[in-house]
Structure formats: structure tokens, C-alpha cells
Write a protein that holds these residues in place. Structure first.
Motif, PDB file in Angstrom:
ATOM      1  N   UNK A 125       7.586  -4.675  -5.398  1.00  0.00           N
ATOM      2  CA  UNK A 125       8.996  -4.888  -5.043  1.00  0.00           C
ATOM      3  C   UNK A 125       9.906  -4.708  -6.241  1.00  0.00           C
ATOM      4  N   UNK A 126       9.422  -5.113  -7.419  1.00  0.00           N
ATOM      5  CA  UNK A 126      10.265  -4.984  -8.617  1.00  0.00           C
ATOM      6  C   UNK A 126      10.530  -3.525  -8.966  1.00  0.00           C
ATOM      7  N   UNK A 127       9.628  -2.612  -8.559  1.00  0.00           N
ATOM      8  CA  UNK A 127       9.838  -1.199  -8.886  1.00  0.00           C
ATOM      9  C   UNK A 127      11.035  -0.623  -8.147  1.00  0.00           C
ATOM     10  N   UNK A 128      11.400  -1.232  -7.028  1.00  0.00           N
ATOM     11  CA  UNK A 128      12.585  -0.774  -6.300  1.00  0.00           C
ATOM     12  C   UNK A 128      13.873  -1.266  -6.975  1.00  0.00           C
ATOM     13  N   UNK A 129      13.747  -2.312  -7.809  1.00  0.00           N
ATOM     14  CA  UNK A 129      14.932  -2.871  -8.466  1.00  0.00           C
ATOM     15  C   UNK A 129      15.199  -2.213  -9.805  1.00  0.00           C
ATOM     16  N   UNK A 138       0.803  -1.218   0.000  1.00  0.00           N
ATOM     17  CA  UNK A 138       0.000   0.000   0.000  1.00  0.00           C
ATOM     18  C   UNK A 138       0.834   1.266   0.000  1.00  0.00           C
ATOM     19  N   UNK A 139       1.874   1.316   0.841  1.00  0.00           N
ATOM     20  CA  UNK A 139       2.711   2.506   0.919  1.00  0.00           C
ATOM     21  C   UNK A 139       3.557   2.685  -0.338  1.00  0.00           C
ATOM     22  N   UNK A 140       3.926   1.583  -0.982  1.00  0.00           N
ATOM     23  CA  UNK A 140       4.728   1.679  -2.207  1.00  0.00           C
ATOM     24  C   UNK A 140       3.891   2.105  -3.405  1.00  0.00           C
ATOM     25  N   UNK A 141       2.625   1.728  -3.414  1.00  0.00           N
ATOM     26  CA  UNK A 141       1.761   2.111  -4.536  1.00  0.00           C
ATOM     27  C   UNK A 141       1.553   3.612  -4.619  1.00  0.00           C
TER      28      UNK A 141
END
Length: 365
Positions: free
Chosen positions: A231-235, A27-30
Motif C-alpha cells: 500500500x505504501x508504494x501507491x503513496x 498479489x496483484x500489486x506485487x
């Protein structure tokens, strides 16, 4: 009335905490980098984040409830159980709307955190009301402890995650939120007693633990799928902190020099500074006024100021940047003023008292 002894399955307790953590992170990453997205994308991201966080609160609660072990058979009311999920999503959604569609002041962040804390409590007690063949009895101390912990930890989580939108703060906010959800549930359960009741209340159809487990498995599957996706968006990228320096994107730069990225009819267009009459702050974003259009821009006023002052614009007010070549006349009234333009379709731009002299000098020059 004789109370029932109860215990929890340790494995499901651990799983419930993992679900809460995955939901919080998702939620916080979206809601990262929303200043770089169009209004439609922003609305979709906030809605998905509300589903992730609210659904995570619900899933954590019922994963833990699947581990509840009582000496009697008990069921759940399907309608009340569904209402508890919808309530969590809607309350979290209200907090996210407050955060992303108003000025994000410390008071707004704290209020949003408190709203989410209340949402966790409401979801918990509505979910507990769905028990059939046994009834939960609460102690004032248990309600007070869980309420204080929910509100305080959620305010802390949102202050950490939204104070400065860095990856590190999102990770820390994730932990705070997961601890808040887990603590509320188990503190409330510690202050709860159960008694057997002989009959089933007929508000909605009854649902066994097995049926509930299927629903929880589906919701957890969605949450962990979202967790892997974000999670992939952080990579693949190093996102810029929201609202701090939001526009160093490669697609915002064009070969012909400085261009202002705007949105029109769901698509992105670029406007040359020379075509702009003035820029007005609009929350975390800006409105770009040209002689023909009023356009939405992803730049906050701080970014627009940094980009456009070197291009010859003047700041007439903390919320306005004016292209002096477009000003038809200047009017002063006591300690304020305004810049007027050739066309009646464009409103005047105000000039604040502190900017009067600088604006007059710039226009004279």
C-alpha cells in the motif's frame, strides 16, 4: 445416512472476505511495473505474488471454516490441510509465470484466469477432504455453480487487472478476485451436506480448530503485513502502467544523453546507442547485441523503437532494430533479406518483406 445441520459465524465470514481482499490486492500489486525490474527481481516478485494470492485463497477458506458450526466435534488432517495450501500457491504461481514470462495476449490472460479459478476449486475440495469425524457430501449443482463462478470471475479479474496495468484496474481486479474466492467457497458450501463418521482417517496427524486457528492467524498476519507494505508504494510513487510506457524512470536518464539501460551479472549498466549492433524483441523486453555482449534490456520493443529510431537506427523487422553503421553487407533472397555484420559471433538480423525497400534505402544513404 442422516445429514448434519450447520451454520456460519457471521464475524468470521466477514473476516474471511477481508483476508481474500487483502491477499488479492497484495498479489496483484506485487506484480506491478515488472518491466522496470531485473530478471531476478521479476522472479522474486512473481514468487511472492503467488504466495500472497495462493496463501490468501487458503487463508480465506480456513477462516470461513473456523466459523463453521456443526453439532459434532470435528478435526482436520494436518497433512491434507498443508497440501491444500501448497496446491493453491503452485497453481497460482503457474498462472503468474504464464502472464509474466510469455507474450501477454488476451488468450494468455484468459487462460491464466481460468487456471487460478481451477486452483481455487482444487484448494477448496482438497481442504474439505481434510475434515475428520465428519464427511462432506457434494451435490452436482453445487459443484457446477462453484466451478462456473470460479473460472468466470477469475478470468474477469485477470482481464481487468492485466488488460491495462493501471492502479484503477488493479483495484477493480482486486475486488473481482476477492468476490471470486468468496463466492466459490460459499456457493460450494451451500451445495454441501455433512455426515458424521465414527473414525478418523490416519493420513496425517489430527489438528483441532484451535491449532488451525493459530496457523490461520499467522498466515493472515503475513498477508496483512504484505498488504500494508504494498500500500505504501501507491503513496510514495506514481507507477507507470506496465508495458505501456515503462521507462520514464529517473535512474534511466544519464547526463551524457541517450543511454540504453541493460542488465549484466545482476547489476545495471548503460550502453551508448553507437555501441549497439542491433536490438531484438524478447517478449515484453529486448536483447541488446553489441560486438562483445548480448545484454538484457527492460525496454519493450515499442519503447526501444521510440527511443532509437531518432538516433539513426532502422527497423528491419517488427522485432528488430539495426544500427546501420554496424552492417557489413546486406543480402536479399526473394521477398526477404538479412543484414550481416563484421563478426561471426553476431547472428544476422532478418529483414521482412514490408521493410525491404526502406532498409535498402537507409543502407544506401
Amino acid at each position: 445416512m442422516e445429514t448434519l445441520s450447520f451454520s456460519h459465524d457471521f464475524f468470521l465470514v466477514i473476516m474471511s472476505c477481508l483476508v481474500a481482499t487483502a491477499a488479492a490486492f497484495t498479489g496483484l500489486s506485487l506484480t506491478r511495473n515488472l518491466s522496470q525490474k531485473s530478471l531476478t527481481q521479476k522472479k522474486v516478485s512473481v514468487a511472492l505474488a503467488a504466495i500472497a494470492l495462493g496463501g490468501g485463497i487458503w487463508s480465506m477458506h480456513f477462516v470461513a471454516m473456523l466459523g463453521l458450526q456443526l453439532p459434532v466435534l470435528f478435526y482436520y488432517d494436518a497433512a491434507i490441510t498443508l497440501i491444500s495450501a501448497l496446491t493453491a500457491i503452485l497453481i497460482v504461481g503457474a498462472a503468474l509465470i504464464l502472464l509474466h514470462f510469455t507474450d501477454r495476449t488476451p488468450l494468455v490472460i484468459g487462460t491464466a484466469g481460468a487456471i487460478v479459478g481451477v486452483g481455487i476449486l482444487v484448494m477448496h475440495y482438497i481442504g474439505m477432504a481434510g475434515l475428520e469425524l465428519c464427511r462432506a457430501i457434494y451435490t452436482p449443482l453445487g459443484i457446477a455453480e462453484s466451478s462456473i463462478v470460479a473460472i468466470v470471475l477469475c478470468i474477469l479479474a485477470f482481464r481487468v487487472a492485466y488488460g491495462h496495468r493501471t492502479n484503477r484496474n488493479i483495484f477493480l481486479g482486486t475486488l473481482c478476485f476477492a468476490v471470486a474466492v468468496g463466492s466459490v467457497h460459499f456457493l460450494a458450501m451451500a451445495g454441501t451436506e455433512f455426515v458424521a463418521v465414527p473414525q478418523v482417517a490416519e493420513f496425517g496427524p489430527s489438528m483441532s480448530n484451535e491449532v488451525l486457528a493459530l496457523g490461520v492467524i499467522v498466515s493472515s498476519f503475513v498477508i496483512f503485513g504484505g498488504f500494508l507494505w504494498v500500500s505504501t508504494t501507491y503513496l510514495v510513487a506514481s507507477p507507470v502502467a506496465e508495458g505501456i510506457n515503462p521507462v520514464d524512470d529517473a535512474d534511466i536518464q544519464t547526463p551524457v544523453g541517450l543511454q540504453i539501460p541493460c542488465e549484466r551479472d545482476g547489476g545495471r549498466i548503460f550502453v551508448a546507442p553507437g555501441d549497439v549492433v542491433f536490438v531484438r524483441a524478447d517478449g515484453h523486453y529486448t536483447q541488446i547485441y553489441t560486438e562483445q555482449d548480448r545484454l538484457f534490456c527492460v525496454w519493450p520493443i515499442t519503447e526501444a523503437t521510440k527511443r532509437l529510431l531518432p538516433a539513426g537506427f532502422i527497423q528491419t523487422h517488427r522485432s528488430y532494430l539495426v544500427n546501420p553503421s554496424k552492417v557489413a553487407r546486406f543480402e536479399r533472397s526473394k521477398d526477404k533479406g538479412r543484414c550481416l555484420f563484421d563478426t561471426d559471433t553476431i547472428p544476422p538480423a532478418p529483414v521482412s518483406r514490408s521493410k525491404l525497400k526502406a532498409t535498402q534505402d537507409a543502407l544506401l544513404a
